[in-house]
Motif scaffolding. Sequence first.
Motif: not given
Length: 217
Positions: A113-115, A121-124, A181-184, A187-202
């Motif tokens: 999803g890291f596009s 934006g083009m997709i959305a 959503e976070l990309t739009l 947020q930059d990729n490192p921050r998004i990565s940290a957020t979704v990694t934690a979300a994935a654990d849950s």
Amino acid sequence: MATETVSSAPPAGLRESKKQETRQLISDHATRLFIAQGFEQTTIAEIAAAARVAKKTVTNYFPRKEDLALDHQDAFIGSLARTVTDRQAGESALAALRRAFTDAAKAAEPVAGFSGPDFAGMIADSPTLSARLRDLHDLREAALADALAEATGAARDDITPRTAAALLGAVHRTLFQRIQELTLAGQDNPRISATVTAAADSAFGMLEPSLADYATA
């Protein structure tokens, strides 16, 4: 004395390489125009002109306009199924998919999803592309169900692999959307990565009670 016949046709490997170059050229110009003008507003004729090829060449490589924007869809559709097929000895389908997503998130891979903001934006902004993306998620889930059925030796009418694929596919679909959503949101990729990694654990953790040992290699 026999004469040699010299073929003017390029070797098969060279022809295939040329085809891939042409395909990538068309895709690159299409993406640039889609981002600049919008997917719905851009025509095949404009893409052909930008790539300096005939319209028929564009449609030969990309039968549908959506294919020009989502040109890695085959890799996307097969990604979860391949993860299950290639899982490590003693690893369940859930554990393999959880590990693979974490690795993909850390590497900021497009298939997760890291596009980037322009592409997201083009997709959305395109109802057509948004609908096609939903189709691709459905196709990916179906491919995963097939892989799980094969991995477990399930009968053709066994609903278990389809149910497991639906649960696992829903987690991946939700995480993919969260990345978009976070990309739009800027947020930059490192921050998004940290957020979704934690979300994935849950999210994956919620499936542990039912799928922790399912389809273990």
